[in-house]
Structure formats: structure tokens, C-alpha cells
Design a protein around this motif. Structure first.
Motif, short mmCIF file in Angstrom:
data_model
loop_
_atom_site.label_atom_id
_atom_site.label_comp_id
_atom_site.label_asym_id
_atom_site.label_seq_id
_atom_site.Cartn_x
_atom_site.Cartn_y
_atom_site.Cartn_z
N VAL A 1 27.30 -29.36 -40.28
CA VAL A 1 26.65 -30.25 -41.25
C VAL A 1 25.23 -29.77 -41.57
O VAL A 1 24.80 -29.81 -42.74
N GLY B 1 27.14 -31.25 -47.30
CA GLY B 1 27.18 -32.42 -48.19
C GLY B 1 27.07 -33.73 -47.44
O GLY B 1 26.79 -34.78 -48.04
N LEU B 2 27.24 -33.70 -46.12
CA LEU B 2 27.17 -34.92 -45.32
C LEU B 2 25.82 -35.07 -44.62
O LEU B 2 25.62 -36.03 -43.87
N VAL C 1 23.88 -38.40 -45.17
CA VAL C 1 24.57 -39.68 -44.97
C VAL C 1 23.75 -40.52 -43.99
O VAL C 1 23.40 -40.06 -42.90
N SER D 1 35.16 -28.51 -48.50
CA SER D 1 33.89 -29.17 -48.79
C SER D 1 33.85 -29.76 -50.19
O SER D 1 33.29 -30.84 -50.41
N GLY E 1 35.62 -33.12 -49.07
CA GLY E 1 34.29 -33.53 -48.64
C GLY E 1 33.76 -34.78 -49.32
O GLY E 1 33.26 -35.70 -48.65
N PRO E 2 33.81 -34.87 -50.65
CA PRO E 2 33.29 -36.08 -51.31
C PRO E 2 34.02 -37.36 -50.89
O PRO E 2 33.43 -38.43 -50.88
N GLU F 1 32.58 -38.25 -47.53
CA GLU F 1 31.23 -38.78 -47.74
C GLU F 1 31.29 -40.21 -48.26
O GLU F 1 30.57 -41.10 -47.78
N ARG G 1 29.70 -43.41 -46.26
CA ARG G 1 28.63 -44.20 -46.91
C ARG G 1 29.08 -45.64 -47.16
O ARG G 1 28.26 -46.56 -47.11
#
Length: 630
Positions: A559, A566-567, A570, A616, A620-621, A624, A628
Motif C-alpha cells: 500500500v 490507491g488505498l 483510506v 489495482s 482496487g476501486p 477502496e 471507505r
């Protein structure tokens, strides 16, 4: 209370008292009583001598008329009939018959009397309906049984939410009592066209049904029927019935996991005639099917005396239904809805599984719309790609490496003539001799393949087991724990080390791997508390404190420095992660499975997308969004 036919039951008729079969002779009426009780069980009265002009065929017909409603109501069950030793007075005799009918909730027992007369040196049975039941005092009455439906229990989530419960619905169909038989098919086709269902098949069902049947066309949750349904008033015999059914929070909510409830199939009736009868409602898939016996309860029964006019003249017996017992599961309704909303726009097959590392509880098991109803979340089988490097990493730590130990990461490596490389986006700055944590953070394939002389297949299998991978458990739900078969060649061994070859995993087991790293112990996932095997198998090597510390440091580096950046922002506790891709061919095209697994605090999550770009960018999104929004 709603009435419906009982499920099919069978019970072998007991032979009457042994003393009867041991006696004989024209002076003893016992053999004739024995023949009669046998006939009550079999329905064949050919071996019974009857007084007067009464024939066995007449009695058989009469007996069927008297009991058909009862036998059918009990799903074809047969009675057990025993008899007392006959009391003889001259040329007359009398025996008390004890009847037992196998009612599901509670057997129905009662007694009746049968008379015998001796003529020309032989005992003969005096036939009367009262021999079947003392309530049958004339030839017009008959026995009938109806089922008293038990209330199906709910499936309840971890926060007390009723994930599946009786919810209001509207069933649209043709009531054949309200339309002339000649017009029923026409009405069926008109209703099918209005509701956009197959007209030919529905019309066929309507024509084949009985003259008093309501033939359902389609059922909607209340408020969800199309606007066109309001026009059914113009179709002769078309009606809308307000009722309730066992349904999830929404149509999609954990549907492949929780399963469905509906009319039993012919196959179910044939396989379990003692449990199901045509017209019963039962679990057809998922947890609803697996725990159907617990959820559906036991139907009750009412036995009635019915007169010649078809009306009930007296209630003879009632066994109250036993309602089902709720099934408690670990799903969190809020997290499940969040997971499903994140997958809603994903076109390829996809899944998300979230686990609480401290307990192994599965908090969400979501399947995307591209799965077409298939449960990939806990039972999918696909190569895990570089998420499998979590297992390689533990195996290497057990060979003495640390996060800072240097490993070689060349641009390519050749094994037995096959060339392996890193992904096209792999940074050139992370090639050469690099720390293990960097090789994992950037997902260096060649570094892992180059370590095959250091870690054997057995080392990898043992490390996998420590992280909950590759060891089957009877979990009480459909689950797949992955496989690492012995490689057949050096190239297959190399492919296995980067999560391809013959290695397969489910999203659930990859979430379990990350949960084990987060918890510092082998996690066994659970969905139905108290069901299945949640014990870590004997022989599984536990994670040490040092191994846990190193694993967390390495997958935190993913990470902070690697493919999981991308995390990094967070909110909350530090996130651990690993991305993965696995190439495969479909319809002549080279495609890519994409993965990401992550952990934050007491939550581990795995996301799988059947076709994507990279772990990713594709998975990944979704990870995430889940972290979140949780």
C-alpha cells in the motif's frame, strides 16, 4: 390458518398381534381378524371372508372411498392396524382394532370394533364402515385430512436484521372458477402478453389444471408490479391475490447464498416422499434448501368427518403445526448491501467477500449481476494470480528470509524452455537485487519463480494451510477452499508460484488468507454459527508472532510503495493489501482475471472480477469503496 395438502409420508403396516398368526382352525376367529387387519394396510381384501353377499371387491371399493381423502391428505401413508384377541359368544365374536395413522406432528390413534359371525363352521367378517372408524355410522360419510401449514422461519443476520422473512407480494393469474373452460386458454394468453411472460407455456398450464384451480402467472413484491398489471380487469378470469412469501430484503440481496423458496419439484417429491408432497413449499437452493427442515417446521393436520354433501360434519383430530426455527447467519445487512451496490455496475462476473479476522465471520458475500445467479463469492474457482504471493511470502519467511532480505528480480526468467516475465507495467527500478518486501509490493513474478529452489511444493502447501488455504472444511454452506495440486513439471511449478498453473481459489478463501495475516492466526470462515467444522486441522503449523509481524510489514508496503497505493489515503487503521492478475484464454482471446485482497483493522476483504485490466485498476476501486463505505 391456511390449509394445504400434507407432504408424502410412508409407514409400513405392522403385522397385528403375533398371537393371532399362531392360531388357526374353524373354531378360532383370530385368523380372519388377522386377514382383515392385513387388508386394511394393503388395501387388498381378497383373503378375507365376509358374511352375507358382501364381496372383497365391494369392501375394497368402500374402504378406498372411506379413506381416500385421509390417505391423500397424508401423502399416500398407510395405517398401522392391530387387534385384540376376539371375544367369542356362541356364533358371534368381536375384536377391538387399534388404528394408528402417521400424522407428521403427532400420530392419530383410535379404536374401532369389528364383528364376526360363524356360519357353516366358518368365521366371517361382518363388514361395516364403523370398523374403519366408529364415526362412520353410515355409507355416506368419509374421512378427510388437510394440512395446517407451519410458519416458515426467517433467516436472521448478525445485527438482528431479518434477511429473509415473510414479505407481502401480489400473485397474478387465472382463476378458472371465474372463466368458462373454453375461454381459459384465451385468457391465459392475454394475461401472459400483458405481463410479458411466455404465453404458450402459461396457457398450457392453465388448460391442464383443474376446473377450480388458480394458476399463477407471475408474482411481484408489493409495489413492484409493472404498470400494465393494473389492466388485468379487462381479462376474463384474471385476478391479483395479495399474499406473502419468504423473500430477501431485496430481490438481489445475497440471493445465491440465501437461496430461494418455492413449490417443491417432482424430483424432490420422488427423492423424499416422506417429507414433500406436490403443492408443498420448500427451500429450493442455497441456505433455504440446506436448512429447509429447520426453517419450514412441521405441518399440522386436521382430520374431518365429511358427509355426502361434501361438508365437514365433525372434526375428529387435530395436531397443531410446529413452526420453523430461525436460521442465524453472520451476514451484516449493511455491509452486504454496500458490497452489492459496488458490484452493481460491474459487467463481467464478479464477487466480494468480507470477513471479520477475529472470529472468521463472513460479513458480506456478494455476487455481481454478471454471475447470472451463480455463487462465485464462496464457491468460485479461478486462479488467484499474484494474490497467491501471500502464501509464497510465508513459505519464504519460514526459510529464514525477512522483509529486507534481498531476492533477484530479473526482467524475465526461463524455466524448462518457457519464458516468464513481469507485467508490462512493472517498474524497471524494481528489477535486479531488491528487498523481498519490494518484490512483493511491486509483484515481481520472476523473483517468486526464482525462489523455487528455496521453497518446495510441500513448503507452499504447508504455508497455505497456515493461512486457511487448501484445507477443506464442512462449513455448513457452499464453500471452496482452493487447491494446490502437485505440479507435473518445472514450468507448472513456476506457474503455481505466481498463482496460475493449476492453483485455484475462491474469493472467500483469498479473503480468509488476508484475514489470517491480519489476525495472526489461521482463520476458518463461518457463515452459519454452530454449523460445520470451524476447527483448525491438526498438523496445521500456526503463525508465529515474528511471521505475523513480517507479513503485516510486507503487505503494508504494497500500500505504501507498491500496487496498492490507491488505498493509502483510506481513513482509519493502516491497510494491508495485495493485488493479482491471472491470464486465461476464452473464445480465442487472451483475457485477465483481476483480484485485490486487503485488510484494515478487524476486516478483511477480497474482490474478484472475471475480466479486467489489473488488480489495482479493476478490483482496487471496489475494495477502496468498500473500506471507505463500511
Amino acid at each position: 390458518m391456511r390449509l394445504r395438502p400434507l407432504g408424502s409420508l410412508t409407514l409400513a403396516a405392522l403385522l397385528p398381534f403375533a398371537a393371532l398368526t399362531a392360531c388357526g382352525g374353524d373354531d378360532d376367529p383370530k385368523p380372519e381378524v388377522t386377514a382383515l387387519t392385513d387388508a386394511f394396510a394393503s388395501g387388498d381384501f381378497g383373503d378375507v371372508d365376509f358374511a352375507g353377499s358382501t364381496t372383497p371387491g365391494q369392501v375394497g371399493t368402500d374402504y378406498e372411498r372411506l379413506t381416500k381423502g385421509l390417505v391423500d391428505g397424508l401423502g399416500g401413508a398407510k395405517p398401522t392396524v392391530t387387534a385384540s384377541a376376539p371375544s367369542v359368544t356362541g356364533t358371534s365374536a368381536e375384536s377391538t382394532l387399534t388404528w394408528t395413522w402417521p400424522v407428521p406432528a403427532k400420530a392419530w390413534r383410535y379404536t374401532s370394533l369389528v364383528e364376526l359371525r360363524k356360519k357353516d363352521g366358518r368365521w366371517r367378517v361382518v363388514w361395516a364402515p364403523s370398523a374403519v372408524s366408529p364415526e362412520l355410522k353410515d355409507d355416506d360419510g368419509r374421512l378427510d385430512a388437510v394440512s395446517l401449514a407451519a410458519t416458515r422461519a426467517d433467516i436472521v443476520g448478525t445485527n438482528g436484521a431479518h434477511l429473509v422473512s415473510q414479505r407481502p407480494v401480489v400473485s397474478y393469474g387465472i382463476d378458472k372458477t371465474q372463466v368458462p373452460a373454453a375461454r381459459a386458454g384465451q385468457s391465459a394468453k392475454a394475461l401472459a402478453a400483458l405481463l410479458d411472460i411466455d404465453a404458450a407455456s402459461y396457457a398450457k398450464r392453465v388448460k391442464a389444471s383443474g376446473p377450480k384451480a388458480f394458476v399463477e402467472a407471475i408474482t411481484y413484491r408489493r409495489g413492484e408490479a409493472p404498470a400494465a398489471a393494473a389492466r388485468i380487469g379487462g381479462i376474463k378470469g384474471a385476478v391479483a391475490i395479495q399474499t406473502s412469501r419468504s423473500l430477501g430484503l431485496t430481490k438481489e440481496f445475497a440471493a445465491p447464498i440465501l437461496g430461494t423458496v418455492g413449490d417443491v419439484t417432482a424430483e424432490m417429491v420422488k427423492e423424499h416422499p416422506d417429507r414433500y408432497h406436490a403443492g408443498d413449499v420448500a427451500g429450493l437452493s442455497g441456505l433455504e434448501a440446506r436448512y429447509d427442515e429447520q426453517l419450514r417446521g412441521v405441518p399440522g393436520t386436521r382430520v374431518d368427518l365429511v358427509g355426502a354433501d361434501g361438508k365437514v360434519s365433525k372434526e375428529l383430530f387435530q395436531a397443531d403445526p410446529q413452526d420453523g426455527k430461525p436460521l442465524r447467519v453472520t451476514l451484516d445487512d449493511r455491509l452486504q448491501k454496500l458490497a452489492e451496490s459496488l458490484l452493481a455496475g460491474v459487467e463481467p462476473a464478479s464477487a466480494l467477500v468480507a470477513i471479520r479476522p477475529s472470529t472468521g465471520a463472513i460479513l458480506a458475500a456478494a455476487n455481481g449481476p454478471g454471475n447470472n445467479g451463480v455463487n462465485l463469492a464462496t464457491y468460485g474457482q479461478a486462479p488467484p494470480g499474484s494474490t497467491f504471493k501471500t502464501i509464497d511470502t510465508l513459505a519464504l519467511l519460514r526459510q529464514g528470509l525477512t522483509p529486507t532480505s534481498r531476492v533477484d528480480c530479473p526482467p524475465t526468467i526461463t524455466v524448462d524452455g518457457k519464458r516468464f516475465g513481469n507485467d508490462s507495467w512493472y517498474p524497471a527500478s524494481a528489477t535486479g537485487s531488491v528487498p523481498l518486501k519490494t518484490a512483493i509490493a511491486q509483484s515481481c513474478n520472476t523473483a517468486m519463480i526464482g525462489q523455487r529452489s528455496r521453497i518446495s511444493h510441500d513448503d507452499v502447501v504447508a504455508a497455505a494451510a497456515s493461512l486457511g488455504f487448501g484445507v477443506d472444511h464442512d462449513t455448513g454452506f457452499s464453500s471452496y477452499f482452493g487447491q494446490i495440486p502437485a505440479p507435473a513439471s518445472d514450468t507448472e511449478e513456476a506457474a503455481d508460484l505466481i498463482g496460475q498453473g493449476k492453483v485455484l481459489a475462491s474469493p472467500m478463501v483469498m479473503a480468509t488468507v488476508m484475514a489470517s495475516i491480519a489476525a495472526g492466526k489461521t482463520v476458518v470462515p463461518t457463515l452459519v454459527p454452530g454449523q460445520g467444522d470451524t476447527k483448525v486441522p491438526d498438523g496445521t503449523k500456526p503463525l508465529t508472532a515474528s511471521e505475523t509481524e513480517h507479513l503485516r510489514a510486507i503487505f503494508r508496503t504494497v500500500v505504501t510503495e507498491g500496487t496498492g497505493r490507491g488505498l493509502l489515503d483510506v481513513p482509519g487503521k493502516p491497510v494491508l493489501a495485495k493485488t493479482g492478475t491471472a491470464e486465461f484464454d476464452r473464445d480465442g482471446k487472451r483475457l485477465t482475471h483481476t483480484w485485490m485482497i486487503a485488510a484494515q483493522g478487524d476486516l478483511a476483504v477480497a474482490v474478484y472480477v472475471d475480466e479486467g485490466e489489473t488488480g489495482s485498476s479493476t478490483a482496487g476501486p471496489i475494495v477502496e469503496g468498500f473500506l471507505r463505505g463500511r
